[in-house]
Design a protein around this motif. Structure first.
Motif, short mmCIF file in Angstrom:
data_model
loop_
_atom_site.label_atom_id
_atom_site.label_comp_id
_atom_site.label_asym_id
_atom_site.label_seq_id
_atom_site.Cartn_x
_atom_site.Cartn_y
_atom_site.Cartn_z
N GLN A 103 0.86 -1.18 0.21
CA GLN A 103 0.04 -0.02 0.05
C GLN A 103 0.98 1.31 0.02
OE1 GLN A 103 -3.58 -0.42 -0.01
NE2 GLN A 103 -3.00 -2.46 -0.01
N HIS A 104 0.28 2.33 -0.57
CA HIS A 104 0.85 3.51 -0.25
C HIS A 104 -0.05 4.32 1.19
CE1 HIS A 104 3.22 4.17 -3.79
NE2 HIS A 104 2.22 3.82 -4.72
N TYR A 105 0.82 4.08 2.27
CA TYR A 105 -0.02 4.39 3.03
C TYR A 105 1.20 5.41 4.13
CZ TYR A 105 -2.58 3.72 7.89
OH TYR A 105 -3.31 4.00 8.78
N ASN A 106 0.76 6.67 4.15
CA ASN A 106 1.25 7.62 4.73
C ASN A 106 0.40 8.52 5.54
OD1 ASN A 106 2.92 9.87 5.73
ND2 ASN A 106 4.38 9.70 3.94
N VAL A 107 0.31 8.46 6.86
CA VAL A 107 -0.66 9.13 7.52
C VAL A 107 -0.53 10.56 7.55
CG1 VAL A 107 -0.69 7.03 9.42
CG2 VAL A 107 0.72 8.99 9.84
N SER A 108 0.54 10.94 7.37
CA SER A 108 0.73 12.65 7.09
C SER A 108 0.04 13.10 5.87
CB SER A 108 2.11 12.90 7.67
OG SER A 108 2.88 12.51 6.39
N LYS A 109 -0.19 12.01 4.59
CA LYS A 109 -0.60 12.45 3.44
C LYS A 109 -1.77 11.32 2.95
CE LYS A 109 3.93 13.97 1.87
NZ LYS A 109 4.95 13.84 0.96
N PRO A 110 -2.83 11.15 3.83
CA PRO A 110 -3.90 10.44 3.57
C PRO A 110 -4.51 10.39 2.32
CG PRO A 110 -4.78 12.02 4.96
CD PRO A 110 -3.06 12.24 4.89
N TRP A 111 -4.43 11.60 1.58
CA TRP A 111 -4.95 11.60 0.07
C TRP A 111 -4.21 10.85 -0.82
CZ3 TRP A 111 -2.98 15.72 3.00
CH2 TRP A 111 -1.72 15.98 2.89
N ASP A 112 -3.26 10.41 -0.51
CA ASP A 112 -2.18 9.69 -1.38
C ASP A 112 -2.17 8.19 -1.13
OD1 ASP A 112 -1.32 11.77 -2.94
OD2 ASP A 112 0.53 12.14 -1.60
N ASN A 113 -3.16 7.90 -0.04
CA ASN A 113 -3.07 6.36 0.28
C ASN A 113 -3.95 5.47 -0.80
OD1 ASN A 113 -1.76 7.00 2.50
ND2 ASN A 113 -3.35 7.11 3.90
N ALA A 114 -3.23 4.41 -1.25
CA ALA A 114 -3.98 3.61 -2.09
C ALA A 114 -3.42 2.29 -2.35
CB ALA A 114 -4.07 4.36 -3.58
N PHE A 115 -3.77 1.13 -3.10
CA PHE A 115 -3.06 0.26 -3.41
C PHE A 115 -1.95 0.69 -4.24
CE2 PHE A 115 -2.36 -3.61 -6.16
CZ PHE A 115 -2.00 -4.43 -5.04
N ALA A 116 -0.82 -0.03 -3.84
CA ALA A 116 0.70 0.16 -4.40
C ALA A 116 1.14 -0.97 -5.25
CB ALA A 116 1.67 0.93 -3.41
N GLY A 117 0.60 -2.02 -4.90
CA GLY A 117 1.24 -3.35 -5.85
C GLY A 117 2.60 -3.53 -5.21
N LEU A 118 3.45 -3.51 -6.22
CA LEU A 118 5.04 -3.95 -5.77
C LEU A 118 5.74 -2.64 -5.90
CD1 LEU A 118 5.64 -7.11 -7.65
CD2 LEU A 118 5.11 -6.78 -5.41
N ASP A 119 5.13 -1.38 -5.93
CA ASP A 119 5.90 0.01 -6.44
C ASP A 119 6.89 0.09 -5.12
OD1 ASP A 119 4.37 0.36 -8.50
OD2 ASP A 119 3.10 1.69 -7.80
N ASN A 120 6.39 -0.18 -3.94
CA ASN A 120 7.11 0.09 -2.76
C ASN A 120 8.69 -0.80 -2.97
OD1 ASN A 120 5.56 2.04 -1.26
ND2 ASN A 120 4.55 0.51 -0.33
#
Length: 272
Positions: A18-35
């Motif tokens: 996941q794209h999961y950053n509590v300081s940027k909740p508007w960007d949170n989404a499924f990331a797949g293997l991006d990380n």
């Protein structure tokens, strides 16, 4: 097991995707293997922290094993004051990582620490700060962790040494075997499994070392003492990027799992 092992591990794997950053909740989404693509191809600090982790683990485990074995052999002998000596050898293991850091921060203080007295003897420059100097910070941290880690090996190896039959040593002495030959052909083979297990456990613990390095150097200077778990801690706890921090944690878990299996197989743990 489900509550304290399986669920946390599954949660880390889930958030690593996941794209999961509590300081940027508007960007949170499924990331797949991006990380994972980011840490492999676009994050030089990941490789730098992994390389330092390997250097840290190899140096610490090797030195702790050598000094721990030496201390175990010494306190296994019979002499006056052996009980007190054992207590002194084992006492650093009872001190927490943060308190250990406090002790060594005072020792390394450029104004009131050991460096001042070494400067009085002409062995160092006045105002020298081992923890702030890129040329000395690694070995300064290694020495602090050695003080805490050597007793671990001494305790485990001493416990195994006490199970060696004295008859073996007496028979070897009668046959004219020197102290070195008795050590190489009786003591070391008997300690084989204890050494393999203790080095594996200590390697995993040193790889995951956060408390001492975080409070001693903060990963500096210029990330020179940043281990992979310390990088995870700063990414998740300070930057609030739990998605990328989970990906780093998953990578560390896979690395440790592979290393542990390979080490046990190559060392033939339990084989006679």
């Amino acid at each position: 097991m489900l509550a304290f092992l399986v669920y946390p591990m599954a949660s880390v794997v889930y958030y690593s995707l996941q794209h999961y950053n509590v300081s940027k909740p508007w960007d949170n989404a499924f990331a797949g293997l991006d990380n994972f693509r980011t840490l492999l191809f676009d994050d030089p600090l990941f490789w730098q922290s992994l390389a330092f982790s390997a250097k840290w683990v190899v140096t610490e485990v090797a030195l702790q094993l050598v000094f721990g074995l030496a201390l175990a052999l010494i306190v296994n002998e019979t002499f006056i004051g052996r009980a007190v000596s054992r207590a002194l050898v084992f006492s650093p293991w009872a001190v927490s990582g943060v308190l250990t850091t406090g002790i060594w921060v005072l020792l390394y203080n450029p104004t009131t620490g050991v460096s001042r007295y070494l400067a009085d003897l002409g062995l160092m420059n006045y105002g020298a700060a081992p923890l702030a100097n890129p040329d000395t910070v690694f070995w300064a941290a290694v020495l602090a962790e050695l003080w805490r880690g050597v007793p671990f090996f001494a305790i485990l190896l001493l416990a195994d040494l006490q199970t060696v039959s004295r008859d073996l040593y007496e028979a070897a002495s009668v046959d004219g075997a020197s102290r070195l030959r008795r050590f190489l052909h009786i003591t070391l083979p008997h300690l084989k499994d204890a050494i393999i297990l203790s080095t594996l456990l200590r390697a995993v613990w040193e790889f995951n070392n956060v408390d001492l390095l975080y409070t001693l150097t903060g990963g500096g200077p210029a990330h020179q003492t940043t281990t992979l778990p310390l990088y995870v801690a700063t990414t998740a706890a300070q930057s609030h990027n739990f998605g990328y921090g989970s990906a780093l944690t998953t990578a560390a878990f896979l690395i440790l799992t592979f290393f542990s299996i390979a080490y046990l197989r190559l060392s033939k743990f339990g084989a006679r």
